[in-house]
Scaffold this active site. Structure first.
Site, PDB file in Angstrom:
ATOM      1  N   VAL A  61      -2.947  -5.500   2.003  1.00 38.31           N
ATOM      2  CA  VAL A  61      -1.593  -5.971   2.288  1.00 38.31           C
ATOM      3  C   VAL A  61      -1.568  -6.524   3.707  1.00 38.31           C
ATOM      4  O   VAL A  61      -2.070  -5.892   4.635  1.00 38.31           O
ATOM      5  CB  VAL A  61      -0.557  -4.820   2.156  1.00 38.31           C
ATOM      6  CG1 VAL A  61       0.841  -5.303   2.560  1.00 38.31           C
ATOM      7  CG2 VAL A  61      -0.535  -4.269   0.738  1.00 38.31           C
ATOM      8  N   GLY A  90      -1.982  -5.382   9.023  1.00 38.25           N
ATOM      9  CA  GLY A  90      -2.520  -5.350   7.666  1.00 38.25           C
ATOM     10  C   GLY A  90      -3.064  -3.974   7.350  1.00 38.25           C
ATOM     11  O   GLY A  90      -3.186  -3.119   8.239  1.00 38.25           O
ATOM     12  N   LYS A  91      -3.353  -3.732   6.111  1.00 37.17           N
ATOM     13  CA  LYS A  91      -3.988  -2.468   5.708  1.00 37.17           C
ATOM     14  C   LYS A  91      -4.588  -2.664   4.338  1.00 37.17           C
ATOM     15  O   LYS A  91      -4.088  -3.467   3.536  1.00 37.17           O
ATOM     16  CB  LYS A  91      -2.952  -1.338   5.656  1.00 37.17           C
ATOM     17  CG  LYS A  91      -3.556   0.048   5.819  1.00 37.17           C
ATOM     18  CD  LYS A  91      -3.796   0.354   7.282  1.00 37.17           C
ATOM     19  CE  LYS A  91      -4.403   1.707   7.506  1.00 37.17           C
ATOM     20  NZ  LYS A  91      -4.483   2.014   8.943  1.00 37.17           N
ATOM     21  N   GLY A  92      -5.655  -1.915   4.052  1.00 36.62           N
ATOM     22  CA  GLY A  92      -6.271  -2.004   2.731  1.00 36.62           C
ATOM     23  C   GLY A  92      -6.685  -0.633   2.241  1.00 36.62           C
ATOM     24  O   GLY A  92      -6.710   0.333   3.008  1.00 36.62           O
ATOM     25  N   ASP A 127     -10.865   3.196   8.434  1.00 35.84           N
ATOM     26  CA  ASP A 127      -9.726   4.110   8.362  1.00 35.84           C
ATOM     27  C   ASP A 127     -10.263   5.355   7.660  1.00 35.84           C
ATOM     28  O   ASP A 127     -11.478   5.603   7.671  1.00 35.84           O
ATOM     29  CB  ASP A 127      -8.569   3.439   7.596  1.00 35.84           C
ATOM     30  CG  ASP A 127      -7.252   4.153   7.774  1.00 35.84           C
ATOM     31  OD1 ASP A 127      -6.657   4.056   8.852  1.00 35.84           O
ATOM     32  OD2 ASP A 127      -6.807   4.839   6.831  1.00 35.84           O
TER      33      ASP A 127
END
Ligand code: NAD
Length: 406
Positions: free
Chosen positions: A50, A95-97, A136
C-alpha cells in the site's frame, strides 16, 4: 491513528477535500504469490503493498511477514509512515507491505522464493523514485538483499536504492542498526532539556531490550543516566541504583533472557511500567500504556520507542497528569532518517563514515523535536497532536504546490 489525524486536521483547519485525499491510500496492490515449497507442493500466499502518499517523495516503508498481516493493518501502517517521514522532513511519502505467511515454519529457501516472487509481482509500482521498501516484522537484511537482487535482475541494472536496511556490504548505511535507539536517546535528552530536568543522573525505565530499547538504554547509560529497569518479553530486571547496561546486554546475548542478572530484582512487565523514574521508554510493542495503567505511571517523560505503545484513552489521562509524551512518529524516526541517508548514499554511490551519519541524524532529530514542540505550542495541544499537525501541514503544503490533478 485515525482519531489523532482527525483531531490534528481540525486544528490546522485542513481543507475537507485535502482531508479526503489524505484519508485514502494513493495506491494499493494485492498480489498472489505462488511458491514451490521444499516438499514439492505449490502454495499461493497473499501479499500487499500500500502506498498511502507520494506527495512528498517516493513511498517509504517496511514489509512484514506474519500470519496476522491484513490489508487494513497495512493501510494504517502506510499512513503512519507518511506522517513519520513528514515529521522528520525527509523527502518520502508513506508505504507499507506484507505477506500473510508464518516465516517460523518456512525454510530459508522457501522465504527466498517467496520474497523474489513477491518482488517480481510488485515490479510495476516499486523503484527508487516510486516506492522504497525496508525491513519490518520478521524480515531483515537478507530479505532486503533478495529483494534488491530480484529488482536488479528484472531491470538489468544494479539498483541498491530500491530498498533500505540492506547489509552494509551491499550498500547499507553504517549506523542503521544503532539509528533508532540513538534517535530515542537524543529525544530523551531534548525532552529533559525542554522540561528543565537534569541532563545526567535521571532514572530511566525501558520496556523492551531489543534493537530500539536495548541500544537506546545503552546510549542513555553512556550519557550518564541511570537505567533502573529494563525488560524483555519474559520479564524485567530492576535496581534503583542503576543497571550496568553493557553487562545487561552481554547477559541477554549469552542467556537469551534477563532472568538471573546479578544484583537486580526480577519483576514482571506490568510492574516495570509503574516503577519510580523520571523517564519511561516503551520500546517493545503496541498498546502497553492504556487506561488500565496510565494513572499509575510515575515517569514525568515518556519517549515512545515502539510504534503505538500508548492508547488514545491513556493519552488523555497522561495529558491531564502533565506527563510529557514524545510521540512515536518523532521519537523512533531515527531509523527512517538513516534509511533516507542510505537511499541518498546509494544514489550518490558514495558512502559516509558512521560519525557523519550520527551527526546528520542528530541534527534532524533535534530540529524535528523543536518543530514538534513549536507546533504543539502554536495549536495549544499535546506534542503528539502537535507532531500530526506539523506532518499534515507539510504534506498538505506539497499537495498544494503540486496542485491537485482532479
Ligand atoms: P526487537 O525484536 O529487536 O526487540 C523487541 C524487544 O521487546 C525484545 O526485547 C522483546 O523481548 C521485547 N518484547 C516483545 N514483546 C514484549 C512484551 N509484550 N512485553 C515486554 N517486552 C516485549 O524489536 P525492535 O526493532 O527493538 O522494535 C521494537 C519496537 O520499535 C516495535 O514496535 C517496532 O515497530 C518499533 N520500531 C523499530 C524500529 C527499528 O529501527 N528497529 C524503528 C521504528 C520503530
Amino acid at each position: 491513528m485515525q482519531k489523532r489525524l482527525e483531531k490534528a486536521a481540525d486544528l490546522v483547519q485542513l481543507d475537507a477535500g485535502v482531508y479526503r485525499i489524505l484519508a485514502t491510500p494513493y495506491q494499493e496492490l494485492t498480489v498472489s504469490v505462488p511458491v514451490k515449497m521444499d516438499d514439492g507442493s505449490l502454495r499461493v500466499f497473499t501479499g500487499y503493498r500500500v502506498q498511502h502518499s507520494i506527495a512528498r517523495g517516493p513511498a517509504k516503508g517496511g514489509i512484514r511477514y506474519s500470519p496476522e498481516v491484513n490489508l487494513d493493518e497495512v493501510r494504517a501502517l502506510s499512513a503512519w509512515m507518511t506522517w513519520k517521514c513528514a515529521v522528520v522532513n525527509v523527502p518520502f511519502g508513506g508505504g507499507k507491505g506484507g505477506i500473510i505467511c508464518d516465516p517460523r515454519r518456512m525454510s530459508a529457501g522457501e522465504l527466498e522464493r517467496l520474497t523474489r516472487r513477491y518482488t517480481a509481482n510488485l515490479m510495476d509500482i516499486i523503484g527508487p523514485e516510486r516506492d522504497v521498501p525496508a525491513p519490518d516484522m520478521n524480515t531483515g537484511e537478507q530479505t532486503m538483499a533478495w529483494l534488491m537482487d530480484t529488482y536488479s535482475t528484472h531491470t538489468r541494472s544494479t539498483t541498491p536504492a530500491i530498498v533500505t536496511g540492506k547489509p552494509v556490504g551491499l550498500g547499507g548505511s553504517k549506523g542503521r542498526r544503532e539509528a533508532t535507539g540513538l534517535g530515542v536517546a537524543f529525544t530523551v535528552r531534548e525532552s529533559l532539556k525542554h522540561l528543565g530536568l537534569p541532563d545526567k543522573g535521571c532514572r530511566v525505565v525501558v520496556q523492551g531490550a531489543g534493537n530500539v530499547g536495548g541500544l537506546g538504554a545503552l546510549f542513555l547509560h553512556e550519557m550518564g543516566h541511570k537505567i533502573v529497569g529494563i525488560s524483555d518479553m519474559y520479564g524485567a530486571i530492576h535496581n534503583d541504583n542503576g543497571l550496568d547496561m553493557p553487562a545487561v546486554l552481554d547477559w541477554l546475548k549469552d542467556k537469551g533472557s534477563l532472568e538471573g542478572f546479578p544484583n537486580a530484582d526480577y519483576i514482571d512487565n506490568s510492574q516495570l511500567l509503574t516503577l519510580d523514574c523520571e523517564v519511561l521508554i516503551p520500546a517493545a510493542t503496541e498498546n502497553q500504556i492504556t487506561s488500565a495503567n496510565a494513572a499509575d505511571i510515575k515517569a514525568k517523560v515518556i519517549v515512545e520507542g515502539a510504534n503505538g505503545p500508548t492508547s488514545a484513552e491513556a493519552d488523555a489521562i497522561l495529558e491531564k497528569r502533565g506527563v510529557f509524551v514524545a510521540p512515536d512518529i518523532l521519537a523512533n524516526a531515527g531509523g527512517v532518517t538513516v534509511s533516507y541517508f542510505e537511499w541518498v548514499q546509494n544514489r550518490m554511490g558514495y558512502f559516509w563514515e558512521e560519525q557523519i551519519v550520527f551527526d546528520r541524524m542528530e541534527r534532524i532529530m533535534v530540529d524535528s523535536f523543536n518543530d514538534v514542540v513549536a507546533s504543539a505550542k502554536k495549536y495549544d495541544t499535546s506534542p503528539r497532536i502537535g507532531a500530526y499537525c506539523k506532518a499534515i501541514d507539510r504534506v498538505a503544503y506539497c499537495l498544494d504546490l503540486r496542485g491537485i490533478y482532479a
